[in-house]
Design a protein around this motif. Structure first.
Motif, PDB file in Angstrom:
ATOM      1  N   ASP A 184      71.038   6.407  32.900  1.00  0.00           N
ATOM      2  CA  ASP A 184      70.194   7.273  33.735  1.00  0.00           C
ATOM      3  C   ASP A 184      68.908   7.638  33.000  1.00  0.00           C
ATOM      4  O   ASP A 184      68.865   7.648  31.776  1.00  0.00           O
ATOM      5  CB  ASP A 184      70.935   8.565  34.088  1.00  0.00           C
ATOM      6  CG  ASP A 184      72.000   8.343  35.148  1.00  0.00           C
ATOM      7  OD1 ASP A 184      72.047   7.231  35.697  1.00  0.00           O
ATOM      8  OD2 ASP A 184      72.767   9.286  35.396  1.00  0.00           O
ATOM      9  N   ASP A 243      67.487  10.556  33.015  1.00  0.00           N
ATOM     10  CA  ASP A 243      67.336  11.986  32.724  1.00  0.00           C
ATOM     11  C   ASP A 243      67.946  12.401  31.392  1.00  0.00           C
ATOM     12  O   ASP A 243      68.105  13.589  31.131  1.00  0.00           O
ATOM     13  CB  ASP A 243      67.952  12.804  33.854  1.00  0.00           C
ATOM     14  CG  ASP A 243      69.408  12.444  34.089  1.00  0.00           C
ATOM     15  OD1 ASP A 243      69.919  11.594  33.356  1.00  0.00           O
ATOM     16  OD2 ASP A 243      70.019  13.014  35.009  1.00  0.00           O
ATOM     17  N   GLN A 280      70.908  12.338  30.505  1.00  0.00           N
ATOM     18  CA  GLN A 280      72.281  12.861  30.550  1.00  0.00           C
ATOM     19  C   GLN A 280      73.207  11.906  29.797  1.00  0.00           C
ATOM     20  O   GLN A 280      74.216  12.321  29.255  1.00  0.00           O
ATOM     21  CB  GLN A 280      72.756  13.041  31.992  1.00  0.00           C
ATOM     22  CG  GLN A 280      72.095  14.239  32.657  1.00  0.00           C
ATOM     23  CD  GLN A 280      72.838  14.684  33.891  1.00  0.00           C
ATOM     24  OE1 GLN A 280      72.712  14.068  34.944  1.00  0.00           O
ATOM     25  NE2 GLN A 280      73.598  15.757  33.778  1.00  0.00           N
ATOM     26  N   ARG A 307      70.732  17.600  32.031  1.00  0.00           N
ATOM     27  CA  ARG A 307      69.467  17.005  32.395  1.00  0.00           C
ATOM     28  C   ARG A 307      68.364  17.632  31.538  1.00  0.00           C
ATOM     29  O   ARG A 307      68.312  18.850  31.445  1.00  0.00           O
ATOM     30  CB  ARG A 307      69.214  17.369  33.847  1.00  0.00           C
ATOM     31  CG  ARG A 307      68.652  16.276  34.632  1.00  0.00           C
ATOM     32  CD  ARG A 307      68.555  16.669  36.082  1.00  0.00           C
ATOM     33  NE  ARG A 307      68.574  15.433  36.844  1.00  0.00           N
ATOM     34  CZ  ARG A 307      67.541  14.589  36.871  1.00  0.00           C
ATOM     35  NH1 ARG A 307      66.443  14.879  36.245  1.00  0.00           N
ATOM     36  NH2 ARG A 307      67.630  13.458  37.546  1.00  0.00           N
TER      37      ARG A 307
END
Ligand code: UDP
Ligand code: MG
Length: 338
Positions: free
Chosen positions: A96, A98, A100, A201
């Motif tokens: 991802d 972000d 994470q 995030r």
């Protein structure tokens, strides 16, 4: 240009706040692995400065960066699909944007592949999401375990590594609504899972609304199971059966025990239930056919061959063995080391 050993695929949707932090951690983490890599960013539409930031990053590191810009928002899984179709690495990692999924974990995924696994999933050690998301996801995991053959501890974690063969199988499945980790699982010969860290995030909010989460989970269930369709058949059979017993009981009551009651209404009910059962069964039967048509139109590769053992002369002189996945790696090199 030689094919890189590793392709990293990252879907990006309105992530202008997270991209600078991602670049700052991802590139050093990959440089440290000392292998030939490429990073594919797929900009999934979006309205912020993500595309411009990706362009800048491409100019900064053009030798390892590739950017695909979508013309609209097609969703995370379609973005990954585009990444799969364009990547060149013999191993592919999705992640991802972000942060994470910590990019530093990529080395651990690759280490699991070195041990002979062709698909490495991940389980988030301590998931940093809202309580609602965690609960809903646990419930959904349970439904999926029951009605599909997909066995994953943590279906939602996108930090995963795939062998080229699996990527090729996925891209040849031309599906529109799909759930990539589950599809990959169906093709994996030797899947495994490792624990990875999960962070909050870095910035911005989740790009999934409740509506898109529900839709995604429908993709997961209907894409891998026709049980929801079959439930009608089962219900129909059960109701018919119970109603038949009821009709027999009413017939005996009427003919031998008490005679006609309530002007035959009970008998009528018995017959009506029986007919409802038949109708449901018919609907279910229809569902069975629709389910089969559905499976057919998805036209996924039906199987993946791990190896073909045959002598070179068999079949008249050195022709190549066709692979459903269509990759060009020699077969022998794909046998997992034991
Ligand atoms: N994403 C995407 N298209 C979308 C929604 C999300 O490409 O329509 C990307 C997003 O930029 C991120 C990843 O998919 O890189 C996961 O999204 P998010 O972090 O919002 O989901 P969550 O972690 O809340 O499940
Ligand atoms: Mg996220």
């Amino acid at each position: 240009m030689t094919a890189p050993q590793l392709s990293v695929i990252i879907p990006v949707y309105n992530e202008e706040q997270t991209l600078p932090a991602l670049f700052a951690r991802l590139y050093p983490a990959l440089d440290k692995l000392k292998l030939a890599y490429e990073i594919l960013f797929i900009n999934d539409g979006g309205t912020d400065k993500s595309a411009a930031l990706l362009r800048e990053q491409f100019e900064r590191r053009p030798e390892v960066t590739r950017v695909i810009l979508f013309s609209g928002n097609f969703g995370q899984h379609m973005a990954i699909m585009a990444g799969f179709e364009h990547c060149r690495g013999s191993r592919v990692v999705t992640l991802d944007a972000d942060l994470q999924n910590p990019p530093e974990e990529i080395g651990n995924l690759l280490a699991a592949m070195e041990r002979g696994h062709d698909y490495v999933g991940s389980v988030r050690r301590e998931r940093q999401d809202t309580a609602f998301r965690r609960l809903a996801s646990r419930a959904m995991n349970r439904v999926r375990e029951r009605i599909t053959r997909i066995r994953m501890t943590d279906q939602g974690c996108m930090l995963r590594a795939y062998d080229r063969r699996i990527v090729d199988a996925i891209t040849s499945s031309h599906e529109i609504n799909t759930f990539i980790p589950a599809l990959a699982y169906t093709y994996a010969g030797n899947p495994t899972e490792i624990e990875v860290a999960h962070e909050e995030r870095v910035a911005g909010e989740s790009k999934y609304s409740l509506y898109s989460l529900i839709r995604l989970n429908f993709d997961l269930v209907t894409g891998f199971s026709v049980l929801p369709l079959q439930m009608f058949s089962f219900a129909g059979i059960m109701i018919s059966f119970i109603a038949l017993l009821f009709v027999i009981y009413l017939a005996i009551r009427r003919l031998f025990l008490v005679g006609p009651e309530a002007e035959g209404v009970f008998t009528l009910f018995g017959i009506a239930f029986f007919l409802i059962g038949i109708v449901l069964f018919g609907l279910g039967l229809l569902g069975e056919y629709v389910g089969r048509i559905y499976q057919q139109v998805r036209s996924r590769p039906r199987y993946l061959i791990q190896a073909v053992l045959e002598s070179g002369e068999a079949g008249g002189g050195g022709q190549e063995v066709e692979q459903p996945g269509g990759s060009a790696t020699p077969l022998a090199s794909r046998l997992p080391p034991h």
